[in-house]
Design an enzyme around this catalytic site. Structure first.
Site, PDB file in Angstrom:
ATOM      1  N   TYR A 137       0.825  -1.208   0.000  1.00 38.83           N
ATOM      2  CA  TYR A 137       0.000   0.000   0.000  1.00 38.83           C
ATOM      3  C   TYR A 137       0.864   1.264   0.000  1.00 38.83           C
ATOM      4  CZ  TYR A 137      -4.391  -2.511   1.132  1.00 38.83           C
ATOM      5  OH  TYR A 137      -5.500  -3.316   1.108  1.00 38.83           O
ATOM      6  N   LYS A 192       5.159 -14.935   1.023  1.00 38.30           N
ATOM      7  CA  LYS A 192       5.074 -15.396  -0.370  1.00 38.30           C
ATOM      8  C   LYS A 192       6.461 -15.265  -0.979  1.00 38.30           C
ATOM      9  CE  LYS A 192       3.006 -16.956  -3.974  1.00 38.30           C
ATOM     10  NZ  LYS A 192       2.492 -18.356  -4.053  1.00 38.30           N
ATOM     11  N   ASP A 225      -0.948 -18.454   0.041  1.00 39.26           N
ATOM     12  CA  ASP A 225      -1.965 -19.290  -0.633  1.00 39.26           C
ATOM     13  C   ASP A 225      -2.286 -20.524   0.206  1.00 39.26           C
ATOM     14  OD1 ASP A 225       0.671 -19.944  -1.222  1.00 39.26           O
ATOM     15  OD2 ASP A 225       0.319 -20.438  -3.328  1.00 39.26           O
ATOM     16  N   ASP A 249      -4.964  -7.828   4.613  1.00 37.60           N
ATOM     17  CA  ASP A 249      -6.285  -7.379   4.178  1.00 37.60           C
ATOM     18  C   ASP A 249      -7.098  -8.571   3.668  1.00 37.60           C
ATOM     19  OD1 ASP A 249      -8.366  -5.648   3.241  1.00 37.60           O
ATOM     20  OD2 ASP A 249      -7.531  -5.832   1.227  1.00 37.60           O
ATOM     21  N   ASP A 253     -10.619 -10.936   5.532  1.00 41.90           N
ATOM     22  CA  ASP A 253     -11.973 -11.125   5.001  1.00 41.90           C
ATOM     23  C   ASP A 253     -12.345 -12.605   5.073  1.00 41.90           C
ATOM     24  OD1 ASP A 253     -12.323  -8.407   4.374  1.00 41.90           O
ATOM     25  OD2 ASP A 253     -13.309  -8.879   2.471  1.00 41.90           O
TER      26      ASP A 253
HETATM   27  C1  IPM Z   1      -9.837  -2.900   5.033  1.00 37.10           C
HETATM   28  C2  IPM Z   1     -10.319  -2.356   3.729  1.00 37.10           C
HETATM   29  C3  IPM Z   1      -9.393  -1.247   3.256  1.00 37.10           C
HETATM   30  C4  IPM Z   1      -8.011  -1.826   3.077  1.00 37.10           C
HETATM   31  C5  IPM Z   1      -9.878  -0.573   1.995  1.00 37.10           C
HETATM   32  C6  IPM Z   1     -11.260  -0.033   2.163  1.00 37.10           C
HETATM   33  C7  IPM Z   1      -8.931   0.474   1.481  1.00 37.10           C
HETATM   34  O1  IPM Z   1     -10.440  -3.368   2.808  1.00 37.10           O
HETATM   35  O2  IPM Z   1      -9.673  -2.112   5.983  1.00 37.10           O
HETATM   36  O3  IPM Z   1      -9.660  -4.115   5.138  1.00 37.10           O
HETATM   37  O4  IPM Z   1      -7.697  -2.403   2.045  1.00 37.10           O
HETATM   38  O5  IPM Z   1      -7.213  -1.689   3.995  1.00 37.10           O
HETATM   39 MG    MG Z   2     -10.262  -5.322   3.645  1.00 33.27          MG
END
Ligand code: IPM
Ligand code: MG
Length: 359
Positions: A137, A192, A225, A249, A253
């Protein structure tokens, strides 16, 4: 009486609904545990952008600087503002306030279910420590001749020794703290380095250097992975995972599904040295499809607020709030739509506060 000044940025979509519940939970804790919460709300969202041509004022960071913490609901409304613009301030706050740890607990509470059959409250209880200020990032790169056949884009990842070391060290310290509480005491390096031959090889080297200083903590590594595969097939093998910005990130999820969905996934953007305010936010986005209907699950935000209390050192209040959440979930009487129930956002928030009050 100790007073905490908190900047609330409700944001877009469901953000205002969940930020309100987080605030009410904090205020309920304050009343019970004799501290004060002084909140100020900032309407920095996509509508603000449409009116002012920017997502937050130029001196936004300076304004936030004087607060003890920031609570962010959720930001993003791509029909109004492209995501890579609306999310600029989020990343600017994380980087500008040196919130280099993005702490994301993946824990399934009793009374919650997951579509993943291996996930139970016994198997899902780990923490992802995500690097939050650099890595993939970095915002370095460019788009060159975008409309030409020879056009191309580059996006650079930056892995500094300082940046890697501090977040990896945080992960080991956390594992030590968790070990004292009965967890296994293991840090897994999410890497990775088989393909990313500079950045991740460097990251691995620093991981090994730091690991040597923690002989009491087990360490291992998994390629990202394979790690996603094990998160699903064997979640109980994880205690603390340390990951770069992008990998962290993505895997969180997936982690949210293990813990019962985005409705439960909380996060803290921490500046551990407390030189700057830290920021607390649910992992879920603005969920525009259900915004304004009072159906979003506020627990991810209440949990994020609870992490704020832990960060402040209000351990007793944090423990009590967790116990209140656990009680509500275990009883199963109040269940939001994502849990297969029909309780509203407000009903869930009120039930947690009532359980807290009744303790
Ligand atoms: C998170 C989100 C953010 C990230 C986005 C919205 C920029 O996905 O906080 O996980 O990638 O950090
Ligand atoms: Mg996210």
């Amino acid at each position: 009486m100790k007073t905490y000044r908190i900047a609330f940025i409700p944001g877009d979509g469901v953000g205002p609904e969940v930020a309100l519940e987080a605030r009410l939970a904090l205020e309920a804790c304050a009343r019970k545990f004799s501290f004060a919460v002084e909140g100020e709300t900032f309407g920095w969202n996509c509508d603000y952008y449409l009116a002012h041509g920017r997502m937050m004022p130029e001196d936004g960071l300076e304004v936030l600087r004087s607060f003890d913490a920031v609570f962010l609901g959720s930001v993003g409304d791509p029909a109004k503002v492209p995501d890579h613009i609306s999310l600029g301030p989020l990343l600017a706050i994380r980087q500008g306030f040196c919130q280099y740890v993005n702490l994301r607990p993946i824990r399934m509470l009793e009374g919650v279910s997951s579509p993943v059959t291996t996930a139970t409250p016994q198997t899902v209880d780990f923490v992802v420590v995500r690097e939050n200020t650099e890595g993939e990032y970095s915002h370095l790169g460019g788009i060159f001749s975008p409309d030409e056949p020879h056009g191309f884009a580059t996006q650079m990842a930056v892995f500094s020794r300082k940046g890697c070391e501090r977040v990896i060290r945080y992960a080991f310290e956390l594992a030590r703290k968790r070990k004292a509480q009965g967890h296994m005491g293991r840090v897994t390096n999410c890497t990775k380095s088989n393909a990313l031959n500079y950045s991740m090889v460097f990251w691995d080297k620093i991981f090994r250097e730091v690991a040597l200083q923690y002989p009491d903590i087990e360490n291992d590594y998994l390629l990202v992975d394979a790690l996603t595969m094990f998160m699903v097939s064997k979640p109980q093998r994880f205690d603390v995972i340390v990951a770069s910005n992008l990998f962290g990130d993505i895997i969180t999820d997936l982690g949210s599904v293990l813990q019962g969905g985005m409705g439960f996934a909380a996060g803290a953007n921490l500046n551990p040295e407390k030189e700057f305010p830290s920021m607390f936010e649910p992992i879920h986005g603005s969920a525009l499809d259900i915004a304004g209907k009072g159906v979003v699950n506020p627990l991810a935000s209440i949990e994020s607020a609870r992490m704020m209390l832990e960060h402040f050192g209000e351990e007793e209040a944090a423990r009590a709030l967790l116990a209140a959440e656990q009680e509500v979930l275990a009883k199963g009487m109040v269940r939001t739509r994502d849990m297969g129930g029909s309780s509203s956002t407000q009903e869930m928030g009120a039930a947690v506060r009532a359980a807290l009050q009744a303790q």
